[in-house]
Design an enzyme around this catalytic site. Structure first.
Site, PDB file in Angstrom:
ATOM      1  N   GLY A 210       0.735  -1.362  -0.530  1.00  0.00           N
ATOM      2  CA  GLY A 210      -0.088  -0.227   0.187  1.00  0.00           C
ATOM      3  C   GLY A 210       1.267   0.854   0.457  1.00  0.00           C
ATOM      4  O   GLY A 210       1.904   0.919  -0.554  1.00  0.00           O
ATOM      5  N   ASN A 211      -0.237   2.189   0.108  1.00  0.00           N
ATOM      6  CA  ASN A 211       0.752   3.601   0.214  1.00  0.00           C
ATOM      7  C   ASN A 211       0.663   4.277   2.040  1.00  0.00           C
ATOM      8  O   ASN A 211      -0.537   3.987   1.983  1.00  0.00           O
ATOM      9  CB  ASN A 211       0.599   4.252  -0.691  1.00  0.00           C
ATOM     10  CG  ASN A 211      -1.280   4.345  -1.496  1.00  0.00           C
ATOM     11  OD1 ASN A 211      -1.592   5.037  -0.677  1.00  0.00           O
ATOM     12  ND2 ASN A 211      -1.129   4.094  -2.626  1.00  0.00           N
ATOM     13  N   TYR A 212       1.277   5.833   1.542  1.00  0.00           N
ATOM     14  CA  TYR A 212       0.425   6.518   3.401  1.00  0.00           C
ATOM     15  C   TYR A 212      -0.965   7.300   2.373  1.00  0.00           C
ATOM     16  O   TYR A 212      -1.074   7.861   3.458  1.00  0.00           O
ATOM     17  CB  TYR A 212       1.389   7.225   2.968  1.00  0.00           C
ATOM     18  CG  TYR A 212       2.658   7.006   4.308  1.00  0.00           C
ATOM     19  CD1 TYR A 212       2.383   5.531   4.989  1.00  0.00           C
ATOM     20  CD2 TYR A 212       3.775   6.459   2.894  1.00  0.00           C
ATOM     21  CE1 TYR A 212       3.808   5.152   5.741  1.00  0.00           C
ATOM     22  CE2 TYR A 212       5.402   5.807   4.201  1.00  0.00           C
ATOM     23  CZ  TYR A 212       4.875   5.269   5.246  1.00  0.00           C
ATOM     24  OH  TYR A 212       5.840   4.528   6.040  1.00  0.00           O
ATOM     25  N   SER A 213      -1.317   7.573   0.856  1.00  0.00           N
ATOM     26  CA  SER A 213      -2.588   8.790   1.270  1.00  0.00           C
ATOM     27  C   SER A 213      -3.284   8.003   2.260  1.00  0.00           C
ATOM     28  O   SER A 213      -4.139   6.874   2.150  1.00  0.00           O
ATOM     29  CB  SER A 213      -2.960   7.742  -0.162  1.00  0.00           C
ATOM     30  OG  SER A 213      -3.746   9.087  -0.692  1.00  0.00           O
TER      31      SER A 213
END
Ligand code: CTP
Length: 403
Positions: A210-213
């Site tokens: 995933g990512n930090y958004s």
């Protein structure tokens, strides 16, 4: 374009038993991003105390015109307001309004207001049908004052009839349409689809890439679009912040799910704002059961490329649709802008919003810095501020955008 005070509204509360329902009205208006100031009468404060109004609005409340006299608070509040909502409006306050009586903070503020006024009456049905009240109402209507309700139903006295306050959601919807009818930047009649959050690409039932958004910027854009009168569909891509009121919600977890959702929505949308951070790659194999460290399943993960969803949509015939992309770059300055310009060409966007991310910038933060570029790569506007304010700026630029 939005001006500094475009979201400033005043809610006047008079002393009917329905005053408690106005708390919910203020809360719902705040949720749409409006800057709400509450002016309760002394009698309204006998129903709901000042601390509650201050907590829900985030502003001090004045009930006496001599409070804040040095700033002439009643004139300031009334003249800065973009619209005024009186909820609940008792027979007494309606009578004062009709006759220009100004003997307390609420009546002086409403008399100083030059903006549109909406009144949500609530009273016993015998008062509502009294000729004096009917006469006052018809005079106010002739002066262009808007009314919402009252409705028929059970009254506090135990009997029923017309006089009950309209439901808070209905009042808020009518008031928002009144606001939207005032704006040059209105998106009335447009269907805006906003994607917000970050994709999660599963590896096994317990892990993902995933990512930090957090989705905060996209949520604020959806809220601003709703406030500008659009029908909004928010595609919730693993949002970490609550969705705004009034929007349609569709969920997507992975890039492939997001692509499918957007393929289904594309035909019927007018504006797509692609705020979601999409994983460029996903694990080639998604295991049915948890991958075991002991079996050395995790030291190497084979990845396959995800489709570039926006680039795919950018190739489709789009008539008058406006495609808005985001460019999340760790690079700042001229290099960041150059990367963003490359994305305009790759994805054929009409507008591209470049923001710098990483190291405490962009993702998950409450503030942001954006640079809005048109399809030629020219900078339309550059600004820093809260994600809520930037969302309004982005939406006003989209609404004014001409292909
Ligand atoms: N985007 C998309 N599909 C992808 C990747 C990105 O639709 N597979 C969209 C994003 O929603 C965003 C824009 O394309 O609106 C740019 O995304 P960004 O992550 O900044 O760029 P990438 O295209 O992924 O390029 P890079 O990772 O090389 O910066």
């Amino acid at each position: 374009m939005l001006s500094g005070d475009s979201s400033h509204v005043v809610v006047g509360v008079s002393g009917g038993i329905a005053a408690y329902k106005a708390v919910n009205v203020v809360r719902l208006l705040k949720k749409t991003g409006l800057d709400v100031w509450v002016v309760p009468t002394a009698n309204a404060l006998r129903m709901v105390g000042a601390a509650t109004w201050e907590a829900v609005s985030g502003h001090p409340v004045y009930t006496d015109p001599f409070d804040g006299a040095e700033d002439v608070a009643h004139v300031l509040l009334g003249s800065k307001a973009k619209a005024f909502l009186l909820v609940p409006a008792t027979a007494n306050v309606i009578g004062k309004l009709a006759n220009g009586i100004a003997d307390d903070m609420l009546s002086t503020t409403v008399l100083s207001a030059t903006c549109p006024i909406m009144v949500a009456p609530a009273m016993h049905h015998q008062m509502w049908t009294n000729p004096a009240v009917k006469d006052n109402i018809s005079r106010l209507k002739k002066r262009g004052i808007h009314f919402i309700g009252p409705v028929s139903g059970e009254l506090t006295s135990g009997d029923s009839g017309i006089g009950r306050l309209a439901e808070p959601e209905e009042i808020v919807d009518s008031f928002l349409s009144l606001l939207n009818s005032l704006d040059d930047y209105s998106l009335r009649g447009k269907h805006v689809v906003v994607t917000a959050g970050g994709t999660r690409e599963p590896l096994d039932p317990v892990r993902f890439l995933g990512n930090y958004s957090s989705g905060r910027q996209g949520v604020e854009i959806a809220r601003a679009a709703y406030l500008a009168g659009a029908e909004v569909t928010l595609v919730d891509v693993n949002l970490e912040v609550p969705a705004p009121a009034g929007v349609n919600l569709v969920k997507a977890h992975t890039a492939l799910e997001l692509q499918e959702v957007l393929n289904n929505l594309f035909q019927d949308l007018d504006i797509l704002v692609m705020t979601a951070a999409v994983a460029d790659y996903r694990p080639a194999i998604v295991a049915d059961s948890k991958l075991k460290k002991s079996q050395n399943h995790l030291s190497q993960i084979e990845l396959i490329e995800n489709p570039d969803i926006l680039a795919g949509l950018g190739k489709l015939p789009r008539e008058n649709k406006i495609l808005v992309g985001f460019a999340a770059e760790t690079a700042g300055g001229q290099l960041g802008i150059e990367y963003a310009r490359k994305k305009i060409l790759e994805k054929q966007t009409d507008i591209l919003v470049y923001n710098q991310v990483g190291h405490g910038r962009g993702f998950g933060e409450v503030t942001n810095h954006v640079c809005i570029l048109d399809s030629d790569g020219s900078i339309m506007v550059e600004s820093s501020g809260s994600k809520q304010d930037l969302a309004k700026l982005i939406i006003s630029n989209i609404a004014c955008f001409k292909k």
